[in-house]
Write a protein that holds these residues in place. Sequence first.
Motif, short mmCIF file in Angstrom:
data_model
loop_
_atom_site.label_atom_id
_atom_site.label_comp_id
_atom_site.label_asym_id
_atom_site.label_seq_id
_atom_site.Cartn_x
_atom_site.Cartn_y
_atom_site.Cartn_z
N SER B 229 45.61 0.83 -17.95
CA SER B 229 45.42 1.11 -16.99
C SER B 229 44.76 -0.41 -16.09
N ALA B 233 45.81 -0.88 -12.34
CA ALA B 233 44.93 -1.16 -11.47
C ALA B 233 45.46 -2.47 -10.44
N GLU B 236 48.21 -2.46 -8.22
CA GLU B 236 47.96 -1.72 -7.22
C GLU B 236 47.05 -1.66 -6.36
N ALA B 243 51.70 3.78 -6.37
CA ALA B 243 50.40 5.06 -7.55
C ALA B 243 52.04 4.87 -8.82
N GLN B 253 47.28 7.16 -13.76
CA GLN B 253 46.71 7.73 -12.75
C GLN B 253 45.80 8.22 -11.60
N HIS B 254 44.84 7.47 -12.46
CA HIS B 254 43.36 7.55 -12.05
C HIS B 254 42.91 5.85 -12.76
N LEU B 257 39.37 3.77 -12.10
CA LEU B 257 38.46 4.49 -13.36
C LEU B 257 38.46 4.45 -14.04
#
Lengths: 348, 284
Positions: B229, B233, B236, B243, B253-254, B257
Amino acid sequence: MPRSDFRRDRDESRMRLSAQTSSVGRMSSQPAIEAEDLVKHFGDTHAVDGVSFTVPEGSVLGMLGPNGAGKTTTVRMMTTLTKPTSGTARVAGHDVVKEPAAVRSSMGLTGQAATVDELLTGRENIRLIGSLYGLPSAYIRSYGDELLERFSLTEAADRTAKTYSGGMRRRLDLAVSLVATPPVLFLDEPTTGLDPRSRVELWDVLRGLVKDGTTLLLTTQYLEEADQLADRIVVIDHGKVIAEGTPLELKEQSGKAALVVTVSHADQLQTAAGLMRDLVDEIHVDESARQITAPAEGLRDVHRVATAFESSEIVLDDLGLKRPSLDDVFLHLTGHRAEPTTEEEATA
Amino acid sequence: MTDVDISKAATAAVGRPEIRNTGLLRQSLSIAKRNLIHIKRMPEMLMDVTIQPIMFVLLFAYVFGASIDTDSPAGYREWLMGGIMGQTIAFASFIVAVGLTADLDKGIVDRMRSLPINPAAVLVGRSMSSLLHSSIGIVVMSVTGLFIGWRIRGSFLDALLAYALLLMWGFAMIWVGILVGSAMRSVEAVNALMFATMFPITFLANTFAPTDPMPTWLRVVAEWNPISSLVQAVRELWGNSPAAPDSAALPLQHPVLATLIWTVVITAIVAPLALRAFGRRTAT
């Protein structure tokens, strides 16, 4: 250094201190260090099993015992590093469990290994601890220089402690502990691993501190060290205090003085033994050492035996009164010797 | 020189300076400063955040670069940077653990604990210097990246957010370091444990190779690996990677967060364990 300087220094310090004297005066009614029935269990191991002692202000308590007797654990409880399983202890009147911060402010600790920071210089070591005490940096600088000079570390002050000898590290360790001038000092085996000369030097430093009112608790495996420095000794073994007293009291506890006669020629040993048998009740002959030992009351016995030998043909190497050493005391109390064997010392 | 002046030493106990409680921050800063002097005296301590990551960047960029296909607009080299940064900041735990174990082992921690200071200062000071230590690595790698063609293609604020996420991650890793450092008895043991765990963990992710070609089970593990993650992050936010595809696991996907959640979760779980381990280690 000239004596007058020394006195002036002291007088000045007294004046600086005059505001504090009243509180110091009140303190003296209670012991500087007190332990009451301290117990520490680690699981099933009873590291400390009910240790009590008191150390009056300005005196030295020697805590004597072999490796693993519970000395370090006791010191760790007294210095708030570990909590007692039960029992209480007070340092400068403060309870080690209830007022750990006050205890930490009133004592210094020099641990078993010289815990100076090897990568910092001597001066930086003092500065670090001084700043953690919250002392003003100007004070740390000037008093640090003073301490370095007192402990003969001025020349090495800007070298990293890694380059120091064992004796220098110990002295730096002590100097660091003194930066906030604690009234109570705990020293856990302060001379372990030092050569005899450095050891004697450190003893001198410690005597100096005591002379000026610092209360010391020192642990040691060396009987001579306790004998040299301590006003009172507690002998500790398997987590318990097995004897307590002044060095002299402990020595007297374990028996009388002995008269020791060493003959020069082995073939005269039996003749000498015969002569002694007539003079004293009981003798012990050690053939390999060419020695005859007998219990003695004092100088009168020495005189009696010496006169008898003088009028005989026997040639003597030595004749004298031997008081029991603390080593004998320890052997007498525990059934084993306190000093580490050479192998233990090498691996320590 | 070894003559000790006894009479002078004797005056030591006379004057008593006032001990002041300067508070956690100043005390921690004093300890952090001491740790930084260590780095100054032994600059080779910085190898783990200088030579090693540079070597990784160069090795991966040039050895694997040609054969690994990524969907980064500027190719594998640029894609790689986020991964290496993620790994380096994860190794912050390593730095904390090694330093703490050494201090525990040498009795330095006990000495500090015997002083009238906030007991947390030892850990906070260690954490401060370790984060700075890791940050040096992030700077060194950013510069190295610029040399081999890595560019930040996102906005300035996004770029800043990426660096902030890396620092946050480093903060969570500090607790892992305190846990390991308190539990292990020697620096060698710390090294062995950390190599055996942190290396596979940081590789079993999207750090050095894309996850989509992996077998399904491995891909799931890699994409749920918290570090993926963070890396996603950062990539990106720097505009180094589009993405994640719809087929990727939910955290990817997030990623921003997810990174925030992961750092909070890791801290919430590890911090109490770390404090308990430290308390136990120092209480005996």
